[in-house]
Design an enzyme around this catalytic site. Structure first.
Site, PDB file in Angstrom:
ATOM      1  N   ASP A   1      -2.086   2.465  -4.572  1.00  9.39           N
ATOM      2  CA  ASP A   1      -3.314   2.909  -3.906  1.00  9.39           C
ATOM      3  C   ASP A   1      -4.372   1.834  -4.012  1.00  9.39           C
ATOM      4  OD1 ASP A   1      -2.184   5.320  -3.305  1.00  9.39           O
ATOM      5  OD2 ASP A   1      -2.869   6.256  -5.196  1.00  9.39           O
TER       6      ASP A   1
ATOM      7  N   HIS B   1       0.814  -1.204   0.000  1.00 10.48           N
ATOM      8  CA  HIS B   1       0.000   0.000   0.000  1.00 10.48           C
ATOM      9  C   HIS B   1       0.856   1.266   0.000  1.00 10.48           C
ATOM     10  CE1 HIS B   1      -3.675   2.059   0.069  1.00 10.48           C
ATOM     11  NE2 HIS B   1      -4.115   1.816   1.294  1.00 10.48           N
TER      12      HIS B   1
END
Ligand SMILES: Cc1cc2nc3c(=O)[nH]c(=O)nc-3n(C[C@H](O)[C@H](O)[C@H](O)COP(=O)(O)OP(=O)(O)OC[C@H]3O[C@@H](n4cnc5c(N)ncnc54)[C@H](O)[C@@H]3O)c2cc1C
Lengths: 466, 427
Positions: free
Chosen positions: B402, B398
């Site tokens: 995204d 992450h």
């Protein structure tokens, strides 16, 4: 059919199997041991190493009493042989030792089963005995079924006239004339026993040297000694056929020069032993033996079938009890994840004749073949104070060492107590020791062991008494 | 120039010296084949990085750790007279000795000895106490890194570093004397005798390494997983109708893997971050698509990398995978085959998994998980229908990907597989 489950099932309770079972139990495994004989200990204890050494010792005493006591100033008159007592003593030793193993099994909580084992699957064994059949389930199975004497096609064993080593350990009287076929370890040991006890012994060997695996110098030395003791040894000679005649068995021998007849009362066939896996059910799990009838194994002693392992006389390598036991220990430790290994170069081999013959490490022939430079040092027991005191000065020690670092590559002994002397040599070699290591190690005086140190010094050209 | 055991691939921490193709003391040329290393999964060949005289420090059959020093090439000896450990010299020495005299080495032999190389006449390891070999193997110690304190540098048991959590009391191996069951069993820590229902077994070295890698992947990335499901009916029917022709033409069967590899390569082009990796404070975007695929082999699961997957045709991909599988079985995968991927596809479906979260393969930033195909009841055009469904999962870092990108990437894979024509026509 009752079925019990174990982490390890060992088949065969010889020095390979029973030792593996104990080591595995020590390491926490739940172990079963299956043996078809009534007593534990395998060939070694029941009909091999132990009984042969018992008889060798007894017969040596007899020989000395007859031929050597007088020189020491001991008069005992004519020594009399009580063969029955000699055999009983041997039997008592076997009983004590095999009973001891049974005790060790109990102590280590190993479940023993008497009966003949047959593999059913890679994790299942059926045991057949007089009292019925039972099946065991095992996560791992170790085959340690050992070996058996090889029979000559034209001379089948009959237990009477044509005998094997097992029979030769239990004769009820001394044969007048014994013909031994095969000049290897077992033939020479058993031949020595009966020669010392009064038999006329002739050994025939097909190859040009007795103890064909040994250093030729050692073999020649031994041959001379055996001759002095009264054994006849015929090299490069083969037994062609036999014929029953009035005076006994007439054996036809042949060599390069021609044929020769020899009359004897018994023939001991000691031409070798073969791995034993008959009836073991190898075919049920898809296992095949190699040409020699042995099972091939990897460094964990695992066969081609996962979960089935093999050690001892059943697998390639020298057919020796301590080799089988060493493999048993290494097998068990590797099974639980330890990482020991065996250096087969460091396994000593002994012939318990008089004088004894013992070797460890590389042979001269092997070093030459591999073009490894070496220096040889020799020391004769005739120059050893202790050997002279003992009246046993036949023989010598030969040490082979690397010319550069002095590392000891091989030690070969023919002489008194070679079987014990080889232990120090084995230790030094397995520690990677050198001539200098022995040179700085104090050896008690007077001992036979000093001879090893002297031979090592000789290899470095620094012998004190050489 | 030191010869070091190279990093051979994920989760491999040790290798065995399979075979030296050169002798100790021999003159070697740059790029000449020196030795073969064997590992759990692959065999690796090492070539000389320089010319010079080779000294072998670790013998065949020894197990060594990644990074261990196993030999040296003395470059100053490059081009110099070849080391004279030649046969004639040795032979002469042997003959002298064979004559039985215990004479001291003579001049010829002294020449051999004067050679700067180490004495290697007996091709054994340097002397050490017998228990050392066993303990070193168990504690995974590279003996070439140990300085021996015994006579002549001999390694003694006391010279070995303490075993961490594998208590194996030195010198206790006296198998012949039976020891009390309890003490020896607990000494080796193999079994808890207090409770027969629990078995305590030390982790193998490899397992430990895998454990720490996996933990690291979790701890040092911000891993999230997103899921989706794919209706496989189109691909299945496409595959069924072209299977025979494909195999006849290309000589390899058509599998599902090539569809997924292709779909990923196309989707990666659209979502650059998924094919990127973090390097310090920078992000490296890869403009090539090297996709690792899990291949089951006799030696376990390996993840060889398909290079430039975007440029390959279906048959190329299938052939590559087959070739990997064959070479994985025979241990012939090379180091290059296993390293440097930019993205990975793992297939838990091989083992029947229906849903799982694949774990990142750092420094890669994402991994696709395929699963088993199951007939499930789904709603199609307002009706309940039975369709062959596969769950797919994308685990991603992450920090650089995204949520929207990850979800969209996975949806794109779904679209490509459910409607393969779109992918094939590159729409
Ligand atoms: C006369 C003689 C003297 C010897 N002297 C020496 C010596 O001095 N030193 C030395 O090192 N070696 C000596 N040996 C060799 C030594 O005896 C063997 O090397 C050793 O016994 C091999 O051990 P093992 O455990 O492999 O098999 P073995 O000792 O042969 O044991 C195998 C056991 O398995 C059992 N078995 C076989 N099949 C089955 C089955 N299907 N189910 C159940 N049980 C089965 C057999 O009954 C046997 O008891 C001698 C041998 C002989 C014959």
């Amino acid at each position: 059919m009752a079925e019990q489950t174990f982490e390890l099932i060992v088949i065969g309770a010889g020095p390979g199997g029973y030792v593996a079972a104990i080591r595995a139990a020590q390491l926490g495994l739940n172990v079963a041991l299956v043996e078809k004989r009534a007593s534990l200990g395998g060939v070694c204890l029941n009909e091999g190493c132990i009984p042969s050494k018992a008889l060798l010792e007894s017969s040596e005493h007899f020989f000395r009493a007859r031929h050597e006591f007088a020189e020491h100033g001991i008069e005992v008159g004519e020594a009399q042989l009580n063969l029955g007592q000699m055999m009983e003593r041997k039997q008592a030793i076997i009983k004590k030792l095999t009973g001891g193993i049974a005790g060790l099994m109990k102590k280590n909580k190993i479940s023993t089963f008497q009966g003949e084992a047959e593999l059913q699957a890679a994790d299942r064994v059926r045991i057949k005995s007089d009292s019925g059949e039972t099946e065991l389930q095992g996560k791992s199975i170790l085959l340690a079924t050992g070996s058996e004497a090889i029979e000559l096609p034209h001379l089948p064993f009959d237990g009477e006239k044509i005998i094997n080593a097992r029979d030769a350990l239990s004769l009820s009287e001394v044969p007048k004339r014994l013909l031994v076929v095969g000049g290897g370890v077992i033939g020479l040991e058993m031949g020595s026993v009966w020669s010392r006890l009064g038999a006329e012994v002739t050994v025939v060997e097909m190859l040009p040297q007795i103890l064909p695996q040994s250093d030729p110098q050692l073999a020649q030395m031994l041959q001379r000694s055996l001759k002095k003791q009264g054994l006849a040894i015929l090299l490069e000679t083969r037994l062609e056929s036999i014929e029953q005649i009035d005076e006994g068995i007439q054996a036809k021998l042949s060599n390069e020069k021609g044929e020769q007849q020899l009359v004897c009362d018994k023939i001991l066939v000691a031409t070798g032993r073969r791995a034993q896996s008959k009836g073991l059910g190898l075919e049920n799990v898809g296992l095949k033996t190699n040409k020699q009838g042995q099972l091939e194994v990897d460094e964990d002693f695992q066969t081609e079938v996962a979960g089935i392992y093999a050690i001892g006389d059943l697998v390639p390598g020298p057919m020796l009890a301590h080799k089988a036991s060493d493999e048993g220990v290494v097998f068990a430790e590797r099974l639980v994840g330890q990482k020991p290994s065996i250096n087969y170069q460091h396994i000593p081999a002994v012939t318990y004749t008089w004088p004894e013959v013992a070797s460890v490490g590389r042979s001269e022939a092997g070093l030459k073949a591999d073009q490894i430079p070496y220096q040889a040092g020799k020391f004769y027991f005739a120059a050893s104070g202790r050997a002279l005191c003992n009246g046993t000065s036949d023989g010598f020690i030969k040490v082979l060492a690397s010319p550069e670092g002095g590392r000891i590559l091989g030690v070969h002994i023919v002489g008194p107590h070679a079987s014990e002397l080889i232990a120090e040599a084995t230790t030094v070699i397995s520690f990677g020791g050198s001539v200098q290591d022995l040179a700085v190690t104090s050896h008690a005086h007077p001992t036979l062991a000093e001879a090893l140190k002297e031979a090592a010094l000789a290899a470095a050209g620094e012998a004190i008494h050489g | 120039m030191d010869i070091i055991v190279p990093q051979v691939g994920e989760s491999i921490v040790e290798a065995e010296i399979g075979q030296w193709f050169k002798q100790d003391g021999e003159q070697v040329e740059k790029d000449e084949l020196l030795l073969e290393l064997e590992t759990e999964k692959i065999n690796v060949e090492l070539n000389a990085d320089a010319s010079g005289k080779l000294s072998i420090l670790v013998q065949e059959g020894e197990t060594v750790k990644i990074g261990a020093l196993i030999g040296r090439i003395d470059e100053s000896a490059a081009g110099a007279e070849p080391a004279e450990k030649t046969e004639p010299a040795v032979e002469e020495t042997v003959e002298e000795k064979a004559e039985g005299k215990q004479g001291r080495p003579e001049t010829k032999q002294a020449a051999v000895t004067a050679e700067p190389s180490e004495p290697a006449s007996d091709q054994e390891q340097p002397p050490m106490n017998p228990a050392v070999a066993k303990l070193a193997a168990e504690r995974n110690i590279d003996l070439s890194t140990i300085k021996g304190s015994g006579r002549g540098g001999r390694i003694l048991v006391d010279d070995l570093p303490e075993a961490g959590k594998q208590p194996e009391p030195a010198g206790k191996a006296e198998p012949e004397t039976p020891q009390p069951t309890e003490s020896s069993a607990s000494e080796t820590g193999k079994k808890d005798l207090q409770d027969e229902r629990v078995e305590r077994v030390p982790m193998t070295q490899i397992r430990k390494k895998i454990a720490s890698r996996l933990l690291k992947a979790r701890q040092e990335t911000a891993m999230l997983t997103t899921f989706n499901e794919i209706d496989m009916s189109r691909v299945i029917s496409l595959r069924n109708s072209h299977k025979a022709a494909f195999e006849k033409k290309h000589g390899v069967p058509l599998g599902f893997m090539s569809f997924f590899v292709k779909a990923c390569a196309e989707a990666l082009k659209e979502f650059a971050a998924v094919n990127a990796q973090i390097d310090g404070d920078d992000i490296l975007y890869h403009h090539y698509y090297d996709i690792g695929v899990a291949v089951g082999s006799k030696r376990g699961l390996v993840v060889p990398v398909i290079r430039d997957a975007d440029r390959l045709h279906f048959d190329d991909i299938e052939k590559t995978i087959r070739d990997f599988a064959a070479r994985a079985d025979s241990g012939k995968l090379s180091l290059d085959d296993l390293t440097g991927g930019t993205f990975t596809i793992s297939n838990g479906g091989i083992y029947g998994s229906v849903l799982s979260t694949p774990l990142l393969n750092p420094p890669q930033s994402a991994i696709l998980g395929m699963h088993a195909i199951q007939d499930r009841a789904v709603v199609v055009d307002g009706e309940i229908a039975i369709r062959p469904m596969m769950n797919i999962a994308l685990s991603y870092d992450h920090r650089i990907i995204d949520g929207k990108e990850a979800v969209s990437f996975l949806k794109q894979i779904k679209t490509y597989i459910e409607d393969p024509e779109q992918m094939l026509l590159e729409m």
